[in-house]
Design a protein around this motif. Structure first.
Motif, mmCIF file in Angstrom:
data_model
loop_
_atom_site.group_PDB
_atom_site.id
_atom_site.type_symbol
_atom_site.label_atom_id
_atom_site.label_comp_id
_atom_site.label_asym_id
_atom_site.label_seq_id
_atom_site.Cartn_x
_atom_site.Cartn_y
_atom_site.Cartn_z
ATOM 1 N N PHE A 169 0.821 -1.208 0.000
ATOM 2 C CA PHE A 169 0.000 0.000 0.000
ATOM 3 C C PHE A 169 0.857 1.261 0.000
ATOM 4 C CE2 PHE A 169 -3.335 -2.917 1.539
ATOM 5 C CZ PHE A 169 -4.338 -2.560 0.649
ATOM 6 N N ASP A 170 2.045 1.164 0.548
ATOM 7 C CA ASP A 170 2.946 2.323 0.562
ATOM 8 C C ASP A 170 3.365 2.728 -0.846
ATOM 9 O OD1 ASP A 170 2.866 2.649 3.274
ATOM 10 O OD2 ASP A 170 4.727 1.550 3.674
ATOM 11 N N THR A 171 3.232 1.818 -1.806
ATOM 12 C CA THR A 171 3.627 2.130 -3.176
ATOM 13 C C THR A 171 2.535 2.887 -3.927
ATOM 14 O OG1 THR A 171 2.760 0.043 -4.092
ATOM 15 C CG2 THR A 171 5.023 0.037 -3.251
ATOM 16 N N LEU A 172 1.326 2.953 -3.345
ATOM 17 C CA LEU A 172 0.212 3.625 -4.014
ATOM 18 C C LEU A 172 0.303 5.135 -3.835
ATOM 19 C CD1 LEU A 172 -2.797 1.342 -2.987
ATOM 20 C CD2 LEU A 172 -1.526 1.303 -5.130
ATOM 21 N N THR A 173 -0.065 5.839 -4.868
ATOM 22 C CA THR A 173 -0.143 7.293 -4.768
ATOM 23 C C THR A 173 -1.431 7.677 -4.068
ATOM 24 O OG1 THR A 173 -1.248 7.465 -6.909
ATOM 25 C CG2 THR A 173 1.164 7.581 -6.903
ATOM 26 N N SER A 174 -1.524 8.901 -3.612
ATOM 27 C CA SER A 174 -2.706 9.353 -2.878
ATOM 28 C C SER A 174 -4.005 9.160 -3.652
ATOM 29 C CB SER A 174 -2.546 10.820 -2.472
ATOM 30 O OG SER A 174 -3.664 11.258 -1.734
ATOM 31 N N PRO A 175 -4.080 9.542 -4.955
ATOM 32 C CA PRO A 175 -5.331 9.303 -5.690
ATOM 33 C C PRO A 175 -5.687 7.828 -5.758
ATOM 34 C CG PRO A 175 -3.935 10.867 -6.858
ATOM 35 C CD PRO A 175 -3.099 10.280 -5.762
#
Length: 255
Positions: free
Chosen positions: A109-115
């Motif tokens: 999940f840390d690899t996901l961007t805010s959007p």
């Protein structure tokens, strides 16, 4: 298949998908991709995907066919169909969850961007909260509250949160949070053995041994005779409850 399908017909359809995945797993095939494609083909809701994928991931793991053996996390998010992509995420994350690979879930999940994070469905966010809570991170609480506000009484989603809280150690408010979730209407009928098992753990953590013992005994009564490994977990929990209860009430030696 239209979402307007009658509930009974819809459940029969999902059962056929479960059976197809189980047969594929037994034959050593890429059952996660098959199941995800099937769920995409019927336009499964996030709730339906959660229910089917959680069970399928558990059953396949029990025969040595974990979803982790077939799925590459780098490819999951690239699938064009959003329903299929969501199902692949549900399967992969549950594979990590059942292996207690909480850090791996958090790192994903840390690899996901805010959007991208805001586009996640409720069940996927529950699995994210699970990874934080299970590592005793208080940062899991705000995410848990967001999930609870949307999940309503969806039992599979609530079980993910309970699982994370159950694994936590030394997390302030852990037991109270578990009992709050368990007090909702999703578990009001008190026939879910895993929910009762979690309830026993919460009461034990609060030193409420009589309530804990009652809950674990109730859990055993509702457990399937085929769930041999789970039964062993229940017996261990009962033994721990009774041991702690006896220690508390054992007369102290004089002198």
């Amino acid at each position: 298949m239209s979402q307007a399908t009658a509930p009974n017909g819809r459940e029969e359809l999902l059962q056929r998908l479960r059976a197809a995945a189980a047969a594929s797993a037994a034959q050593g095939e890429n059952w996660p991709l098959l199941l995800a494609d099937l769920l995409g083909g019927v336009g499964a809701t996030w709730q339906e995907s959660a229910e089917v994928c959680a069970d399928a991931a558990w059953q396949a793991r029990s025969i040595g066919r974990s979803a982790l053996l077939f799925l590459d996390p780098r490819e999951i998010t690239r699938h064009g169909d959003p329903t299929t992509r969501r199902a692949l995420c549900h399967l992969y994350l549950n594979g990590l969850r059942y292996d207690f690979r909480c850090h791996s879930i958090e790192a994903l999940f840390d690899t996901l961007t805010s959007p991208g994070r805001h586009e996640l469905d409720c069940y996927t966010r529950a699995l994210w909260a699970f990874s934080l809570l299970a590592q005793s991170h208080s940062s899991g609480y705000p995410l848990m509250e967001e999930v609870l506000a949307e999940a309503d009484d969806h039992a599979k989603t609530l079980h993910v949160l309970l699982h994370g809280l159950w694994l936590a150690h030394g997390l302030s408010g852990r037991e109270e949070a578990m009992l709050t979730i368990l007090g909702g209407k999703a578990f009001a009928d008190r026939v879910d053995p895993i929910a009762l098992f979690r309830e026993a753990t919460a009461h034990r953590g609060l030193g409420q041994y009589a309530q804990a013992l009652a809950a674990i005994d109730e859990a055993v009564e509702h457990l399937s005779p085929a769930a041999v490994n789970v039964h062993a977990d229940f017996v261990r929990e009962r033994s721990l409850i009774t041991a702690l209860h006896e220690m508390r009430h054992r007369p102290r030696a004089s002198g």
